[in-house]
Write an enzyme that holds these catalytic residues in place. Structure first.
Site, PDB file in Angstrom:
ATOM      1  CG  HIS A  28     -30.979  14.549   5.348  1.00 49.43           C
ATOM      2  ND1 HIS A  28     -31.682  15.683   5.660  1.00 49.43           N
ATOM      3  CD2 HIS A  28     -31.126  13.846   6.773  1.00 49.43           C
ATOM      4  CE1 HIS A  28     -32.095  15.606   6.972  1.00 49.43           C
ATOM      5  NE2 HIS A  28     -31.933  14.606   7.625  1.00 49.43           N
TER       6      HIS A  28
ATOM      7  CB  CYS B 118     -34.748  13.440   6.915  1.00 51.39           C
ATOM      8  SG  CYS B 118     -35.574  13.937   8.175  1.00 51.39           S
TER       9      CYS B 118
ATOM     10  CD  GLN C  61     -25.321  10.451   8.917  1.00 52.85           C
ATOM     11  OE1 GLN C  61     -24.924   9.598   9.524  1.00 52.85           O
ATOM     12  NE2 GLN C  61     -26.401  11.152   9.546  1.00 52.85           N
TER      13      GLN C  61
ATOM     14  CE  LYS D  74     -26.378  14.003  12.056  1.00 54.31           C
ATOM     15  NZ  LYS D  74     -27.574  13.398  12.006  1.00 54.31           N
TER      16      LYS D  74
ATOM     17  CG  ASP E 140     -25.084  16.644   4.086  1.00 53.90           C
ATOM     18  OD1 ASP E 140     -24.276  16.618   5.087  1.00 53.90           O
ATOM     19  OD2 ASP E 140     -26.135  16.105   4.267  1.00 53.90           O
TER      20      ASP E 140
END
Length: 404
Positions: A121, A362, A201, A224, A198
Site C-alpha cells: 500500500h 492505493c 489487512q 479494519k 503492515d
C-alpha cells in the site's frame, strides 16, 4: 459453524436501503462495519465519563484512564506482546508507519539499504521513500510475479550486510495475497535487519502472535477490525522503541520540561503526545473482544468459503480476469471485465445497492505491473453471505451487458 443471520443483527448498517435496494457491503478491505455493541460503548463514553486521561485526579478522569489502559492490555493480549507498554496507540496504520520511519531518520546512514515489497500500500512505500530522501539510504524492492506473489529468491539476493530495515504487508489490500512473513522475518534477522509488518489487512482475518513471529514492529488500524476510524496501534519490541526518538513533542510524552532541557517519558507515553483518541482506544479494545467472541478460526474458515464461492461464480463471466491468484490469499478479489473501466462497473453496482471499491486501491505499483488503470475489488467479511454474492453476480452481469 457461525450463525451468520444472528451475527448480521449485530450490524445496524446492514439493514440500510441504498438506491432503493438492500445494502450489500463488499468494501470491507477499506473499512469494516461496526457492531452495535461497539457503537454503544462509544455513546456510553461520551454520555457518562468523557474526560482527559492520566492527568486528572477526579473520578471521570480516573474512569476514562482505567478504560483506556484496559484497552491497551486487551490489545497486548490479543497480539501476544510481551509487555503492554510495547503497544502504542496511534491514529492508524499510516501514523504507525510514519512514527517508525521518522524514528529511523537518526539511525540510518547513506550507505544503508532498506527493502520494501512490490505488493505494498502507498502508506508502506511513501514514508520509506521520504526516509531515504532524508538519510541518503537506498530503497530496494522485492519483485512480484503474475500470480501476485513475492519472488523470494529475489528477496534473498537483495539481503546483505547493508540491509537495515525490511517492510512488507502481511496481506495485500489490492490482491488478497498472504505473504510468507515468517520466512521474510527470519531471513532479514540473519543479516541484522529489523522488520516492520503492515497488518492492516491481516488483522480482520488472522490473529497474529508477534512473539512467535519474532517481528520487530507490527501495525494495524481499528477500522479494519470492526472498530472506529482514527485509531490504531503500533507494536514494537521494547528494545527498538527505546532506541527510537519521539515522533512528536507535546504534553504526556515528557518526564520533565524546562527551557534548558526536556526529558522524555517512559514507554508507551514517549510516543503518545497530546490528548489521544480516548474513546477510539476504548472502542478498539471492545472491537477486539467482539472479534474474539466469534473466533478467528471460525472467521477464517467461513471467509475462505466465501472467497472460493465468489471466485467460482466470477470465473463463469466471459471476459472477466481476476488479478491476484496466489495459493495463499484471503477474502479479496480484484478483477476487470474486458475493456470496461472499473469505475463504470462500480458506479452501476452502486445503483443496485452494492458497495465495491474501484481504482488502484492505493497500490499503484501493482496496477502498473499489470498495465491496468485499476480494478474492481470485492472484499468479504464474516457478516457477508453467499446469497449476497449471488445478487452481486447478477448485478455484475447486468452492468457488463449495459457497458458492452
Amino acid at each position: 459453524m457461525l450463525d451468520i443471520q444472528h451475527i448480521r443483527k449485530d450490524f445496524p448498517i446492514l439493514n440500510r436501503i441504498v438506491n432503493g435496494k438492500p445494502l450489500i457491503y463488499f468494501d470491507n478491505a477499506a473499512t469494516s462495519q461496526t457492531p452495535q455493541h461497539v457503537i454503544d460503548v462509544i455513546v456510553d463514553y461520551y454520555s457518562n465519563y468523557n474526560a482527559n486521561i492520566h492527568r486528572g485526579v477526579h473520578s471521570l478522569s480516573q474512569e476514562a484512564t482505567d478504560a483506556y489502559e484496559q484497552a491497551r492490555i486487551k490489545i497486548q493480549k490479543h497480539f501476544n506482546a510481551k509487555e503492554s507498554h510495547e503497544i502504542i496507540f496511534t491514529s492508524g496504520t499510516t501514523d504507525s508507519i510514519n512514527l517508525v520511519a521518522n524514528g529511523f531518520s537518526s539511525l540510518l546512514k547513506r550507505e544503508d539499504e532498506i527493502i520494501v515489497s512490490a505488493l505494498e500500500h502507498h502508506s508502506n512505500i511513501v514514508p520509506w521513500q521520504m526516509l531515504c530522501e532524508r538519510t541518503g539510504a537506498s530503497l530496494k524492492v522485492i519483485p512480484m510475479n503474475e500470480n501476485g506473489e513475492l519472488m523470494l529468491s529475489a528477496f534473498d539476493a537483495l539481503l546483505n550486510d547493508s540491509t537495515k530495515l525490511v517492510f512488507v504487508n502481511h496481506i495485500s489490500n489490492a490482491l488478497g495475497t498472504i505473504n510468507p512473513i515468517e520466512y521474510i522475518i527470519e531471513k532479514a534477522h540473519k543479516v541484522g535487519a529489523a522488520v516492520l509488518v503492515d497488518g492492516a489487512q491481516s488483522c480482520p482475518h488472522i490473529k497474529p502472535d508477534v512473539q512467535a513471529l519474532d517481528v520487530d514492529f507490527y501495525v494495524c488500524s481499528a477500522h479494519k477490525l470492526c472498530g472506529p476510524t482514527g485509531v490504531g496501534m503500533l507494536y514494537g519490541k521494547e528494545d527498538w522503541l527505546n532506541k527510537l526518538p519521539p515522533y512528536q513533542g507535546g504534553g504526556e510524552m515528557i518526564a520533565e520540561v524546562s527551557f534548558e532541557k526536556t526529558t522524555y517519558a517512559s514507554l508507551p507515553h514517549k510516543f503518545e503526545a497530546g490528548t489521544p483518541n480516548i474513546c477510539g482506544g476504548i472502542a478498539f479494545g471492545v472491537a477486539i473482544d467482539y472479534m474474539n467472541s466469534i473466533g478467528f478460526d471460525n472467521i477464517a474458515k467461513y471467509e475462505h468459503e466465501l472467497l472460493e464461492y465468489a471466485t467460482e461464480q466470477l470465473q463463469k463471466i466471459e471476459g472477466l480476469k481476476i488479478y491476484g491468484t496466489a495459493k495463499e490469499k484471503t477474502s479479496v478479489i480484484s478483477f476487470n471485465v474486458g475493456n470496461i473501466h472499473p469505475y463504470d462497473i462500480g458506479t452501476i453496482l452502486d445503483k443496485m445497492g452494492i458497495a465495491v471499491r474501484t481504482g488502484h486501491h492505493c497500490a499503484q505499483p501493482i496496477m502498473d505491473f499489470y498495465n491496468i488503470p485499476g480494478t474492481v475489488r470485492a472484499s468479504f467479511m464474516f457478516y457477508n453471505t453467499k446469497k449476497e454474492i449471488d445478487t452481486f453476480i447478477v448485478a455484475l452481469k447486468k452492468a457488463v451487458m449495459m457497458l458492452s
